[in-house]
Enzyme design. Structure first.
Site, mmCIF file in Angstrom:
data_model
loop_
_atom_site.group_PDB
_atom_site.id
_atom_site.type_symbol
_atom_site.label_atom_id
_atom_site.label_comp_id
_atom_site.label_asym_id
_atom_site.label_seq_id
_atom_site.Cartn_x
_atom_site.Cartn_y
_atom_site.Cartn_z
ATOM 1 N N ARG A 254 2.357 3.898 70.054
ATOM 2 C CA ARG A 254 2.519 4.148 68.610
ATOM 3 C C ARG A 254 2.189 2.902 67.796
ATOM 4 N NH1 ARG A 254 5.354 9.088 67.879
ATOM 5 N NH2 ARG A 254 6.884 9.566 69.492
ATOM 6 N N ASP B 246 -2.514 19.753 64.716
ATOM 7 C CA ASP B 246 -3.247 20.053 65.948
ATOM 8 C C ASP B 246 -3.280 21.578 66.120
ATOM 9 O OD1 ASP B 246 -4.160 20.103 68.587
ATOM 10 O OD2 ASP B 246 -3.102 18.298 69.143
ATOM 11 N N GLU C 173 2.110 14.090 57.503
ATOM 12 C CA GLU C 173 1.981 14.224 58.958
ATOM 13 C C GLU C 173 0.940 13.242 59.490
ATOM 14 O OE1 GLU C 173 3.207 15.202 61.501
ATOM 15 O OE2 GLU C 173 3.907 17.257 61.530
ATOM 16 N N ASP C 174 1.091 12.839 60.730
ATOM 17 C CA ASP C 174 0.048 12.045 61.367
ATOM 18 C C ASP C 174 -1.088 12.939 61.844
ATOM 19 O OD1 ASP C 174 1.843 13.158 63.161
ATOM 20 O OD2 ASP C 174 1.634 11.570 64.639
ATOM 21 N N PHE D 161 -7.308 13.967 72.771
ATOM 22 C CA PHE D 161 -5.911 13.530 72.673
ATOM 23 C C PHE D 161 -5.919 12.081 72.206
ATOM 24 C CE2 PHE D 161 -1.920 11.744 74.069
ATOM 25 C CZ PHE D 161 -1.045 12.688 73.562
HETATM 26 C C1 PRP Z 1 3.187 15.635 66.801
HETATM 27 C C2 PRP Z 1 2.744 15.250 65.406
HETATM 28 C C3 PRP Z 1 2.939 16.519 64.612
HETATM 29 C C4 PRP Z 1 2.731 17.605 65.643
HETATM 30 C C5 PRP Z 1 1.377 18.216 65.449
HETATM 31 O O1 PRP Z 1 4.578 15.508 66.908
HETATM 32 O O2 PRP Z 1 3.487 14.180 64.904
HETATM 33 O O3 PRP Z 1 4.245 16.599 64.076
HETATM 34 O O4 PRP Z 1 2.803 16.981 66.936
HETATM 35 O O5 PRP Z 1 1.054 19.115 66.482
HETATM 36 P P1 PRP Z 1 0.885 20.670 66.273
HETATM 37 O O6 PRP Z 1 -0.007 20.901 65.082
HETATM 38 O O7 PRP Z 1 0.232 21.102 67.569
HETATM 39 O O8 PRP Z 1 2.236 21.304 66.106
HETATM 40 P P2 PRP Z 1 5.351 15.382 68.334
HETATM 41 O O9 PRP Z 1 5.973 16.679 68.713
HETATM 42 O O10 PRP Z 1 4.421 14.777 69.341
HETATM 43 O O11 PRP Z 1 6.533 14.393 67.992
HETATM 44 P P3 PRP Z 1 6.414 12.871 67.507
HETATM 45 O O12 PRP Z 1 5.872 12.912 66.091
HETATM 46 O O13 PRP Z 1 7.806 12.374 67.594
HETATM 47 O O14 PRP Z 1 5.463 12.136 68.430
#
Ligand code: PRP
Length: 180
Positions: free
Chosen positions: A164, A102, A98-99, A151
């Site tokens: 990105r 949160d 994961e990136d 953020f």
């Molecule tokens: C982001 C990120 C994680 C998730 C983390 O994805 O890549 O998958 O949010 O957040 P959380 O712990 O609050 O669930 P996003 O829904 O923004 O999609 P993306 O990766 O396509 O930008």
């Protein structure tokens, strides 16, 4: 679309140094094994590209499309699978890449979903971890950086799908002109 000035909080060099440390730890933990890296789209595509190239044990890579932020700064709270894996993870050593973790809602959902497919082991590797926002606590095996409640964009992370491609991790600062 409003564009912002960005303030870098983690440089490309800081990230690449940490990625190499994470890869070394994964190499040690999985010495003599094969692993499957799961790229959680879209955000982790940059991180996994660097991480996978720094790992030396044999890896395969698969992609899982997931979204809950819909490009915005706040989680919708609803995790949507937009693209499933194309290979089986049954009886494999799997690392979710994961990136960012949160609220933890996405990773919590993914763990439950992937455990039903009976991997041999299931570990989590996240470049960023924001403990102040956690709603669903989850143990993360490999963490790149723990960050404050900010953020952030860049290195795969977006705001409304932009930023990105920035090489470091940044916070959004002052607005620039609306241009799109
Ligand atoms: C982001 C990120 C994680 C998730 C983390 O994805 O890549 O998958 O949010 O957040 P959380 O712990 O609050 O669930 P996003 O829904 O923004 O999609 P993306 O990766 O396509 O930008």
């Amino acid at each position: 679309m409003t564009f912002f000035n960005l303030k870098e909080i983690l440089s490309a060099k800081q990230i690449s140094d940490r990625v190499i440390e994470l890869a070394k730890k994964i190499d040690e933990d999985f010495a003599g094994q094969h692993i499957v890296l799961l790229c959680i789209l879209k955000g982790s595509f940059v991180f996994i590209a660097d991480l996978a190239r720094a790992i030396t044990v044999p890896v395969t890579i698969d992609f899982l499309g997931v979204q809950s932020y819909n490009g915005d700064t706040k989680s919708s709270g609803v995790v949507q699978i937009t693209q499933d894996l194309t290979t089986s993870i049954t009886d494999r050593h799997v690392i979710i890449v994961e990136d960012i973790v949160d609220t933890g809602l996405t990773i919590h959902y993914l763990i439950n979903m992937l455990l039903t497919r009976n991997p041999k082991t299931l570990k989590i590797c996240s470049l960023l971890y924001k403990p102040s926002k956690v709603i669903k606590p989850v143990d993360i095996d490999y963490i790149g950086f723990t960050i404050n409640d900010l953020f952030v964009v860049g290195y795969g992370l977006d705001y409304k799908q932009y930023y990105r491609n920035f090489p470091g991790i940044n916070i959004l600062e002052k607005e620039e002109n609306d241009s799109i």
